[in-house]
Design an enzyme around this catalytic site. Structure first.
Site, PDB file in Angstrom:
ATOM      1  N   ARG A 239       0.853  -1.182   0.000  1.00  0.00           N
ATOM      2  CA  ARG A 239       0.000   0.000   0.000  1.00  0.00           C
ATOM      3  C   ARG A 239       0.893   1.238   0.000  1.00  0.00           C
ATOM      4  NH1 ARG A 239      -3.134  -3.142  -1.353  1.00  0.00           N
ATOM      5  NH2 ARG A 239      -5.162  -3.701  -0.472  1.00  0.00           N
ATOM      6  N   GLU A 268      -4.032   7.492  -5.216  1.00  0.00           N
ATOM      7  CA  GLU A 268      -4.238   6.771  -6.471  1.00  0.00           C
ATOM      8  C   GLU A 268      -5.548   7.199  -7.122  1.00  0.00           C
ATOM      9  OE1 GLU A 268      -3.943   2.581  -5.633  1.00  0.00           O
ATOM     10  OE2 GLU A 268      -1.810   2.698  -5.147  1.00  0.00           O
ATOM     11  N   HIS A 287      -1.088   0.045  -9.963  1.00  0.00           N
ATOM     12  CA  HIS A 287      -1.711  -0.876  -8.998  1.00  0.00           C
ATOM     13  C   HIS A 287      -2.313  -2.093  -9.715  1.00  0.00           C
ATOM     14  CE1 HIS A 287      -3.626  -0.958  -4.743  1.00  0.00           C
ATOM     15  NE2 HIS A 287      -3.389  -2.195  -5.176  1.00  0.00           N
TER      16      HIS A 287
END
Length: 329
Positions: A239, A268, A287
């Site tokens: 993360r 993000e 991601h």
């Protein structure tokens, strides 16, 4: 009889949703380019019996208080730091995730990112595409060897162990740090447990796979990067907030460490003008740790199955808040 109302915050495959659509009134946020707006999600939960959510959806106290009928939240991820699980538990709402099914896919991506960063793969591909390749020379885009080096894995869960297994194929020495020892991994792979300080000081590749908690937030900071070798490469597939991005930028820009491969960011999608994206020794991905067609399909099916089970007052396959399960007969 009225079917239960299910709201899904992103488009899924028809194959994954078909069994759920046969027993529920399913509504989907179909826009691919942006997450469901907060105001729409707040309206949808007022009538929802179930939510199928993404990591980008903030499921907090405000939203849970707006959901009088909600029975289950199925999160399309292993992590669930976007959900206030404690408050959901207080309200008798089951919270489910998708562990195990994405372990190998995420480990593949992690090691691919490590290789790409070490061997400057992205930089080299752009070098060719931009017409910069004019001749061959011995040190042209020379990177770093991976084989016979030391990898330090922070977070030796199932994904961490899968990454360690791949590292043994490159004859790497495997160090790891975890909140508790993983003796099984030590026996299966030959990994060595060590302190976080020793890991960052001695590893050639530091791979972060720890979940985001209050203890791990900002775990990698200015002090951490100063302890690393100048040749060290940092990989984060956990993360974004576990890393102080300003400190990482300074470490990379000053040559304090050699490179970084990042699949996650504190914000993000990451801003296109983020300082880290200006550095040639950073490989940045959007991601995509578990993003293969096979694995994402399996994750979708698991989420839909968990919703079906809870709506039928049965135990879901992958329950996060185990206390909820005690109420299921």
């Amino acid at each position: 009889m009225t079917k239960p109302y299910v709201f899904i915050t992103r488009k899924l495959t028809e194959e994954a949703m078909k069994p759920l659509m046969e027993v529920a009134d399913v509504h989907i946020w179909n826009e691919e380019e942006k997450a469901v707006p907060r105001e729409i999600l707040l309206e949808e939960v007022k009538k929802a019996d179930a939510l199928l959510t993404m990591l980008s959806d903030k499921i907090d106290k405000e939203l849970l208080d707006a959901a009088p009928k909600l029975k289950v939240i199925a999160n399309l991820a292993v992590g669930f730091d976007n959900i206030d699980v404690g408050y959901a538990n207080q309200k008798g709402i089951a919270v489910c995730n998708t562990p195990d099914v994405l372990t190998d896919t995420t480990a593949d991506l992690t090691f691919a990112l490590l290789l790409a960063t070490a061997r400057r793969i992205v930089e080299a591909a752009e070098f060719v595409k931009n017409g910069e390749w004019k001749s061959w020379s011995p040190l042209l885009l020379a990177g770093h060897d991976v084989h016979h080096k030391t990898i330090g894995i922070v977070g030796m869960g199932k994904i961490g162990e899968a990454v360690a297994k791949r590292a043994t194929g490159f004859d790497m020495d495997v160090l790891y740090h975890n909140r508790s020892r993983n003796v099984a991994a030590e026996e299966r792979i030959g990994a060595s447990y060590t302190s976080l300080d020793e890991l960052v000081e001695t590893s050639d590749f530091i791979v972060c796979l720890t979940p985001l908690t209050e203890e791990t937030r900002g775990l990698f900071n200015q002090e951490s990067f100063k302890k690393m070798k100048k040749s060290a490469i940092f990989i984060n597939v956990s993360r974004g907030p576990v890393v102080d991005e300003d400190a990482l930028y300074q470490a990379l820009a000053s040559g304090e460490i050699a490179g970084a491969g990042l699949d996650v960011f504190a914000k993000e999608p990451v801003d296109v003008d983020h300082p880290l994206l200006t550095l040639p020794n950073v490989v940045a991905l959007p991601h995509i740790g578990s993003s293969s067609t096979e694995t994402r399909g399996t994750m979708m099916e698991l989420c839909c199955k968990n919703i079906q089970l809870v709506l039928n007052n049965q135990q879901p396959k992958t329950l996060v808040n185990k206390e909820w399960g005690l109420s299921v007969k």
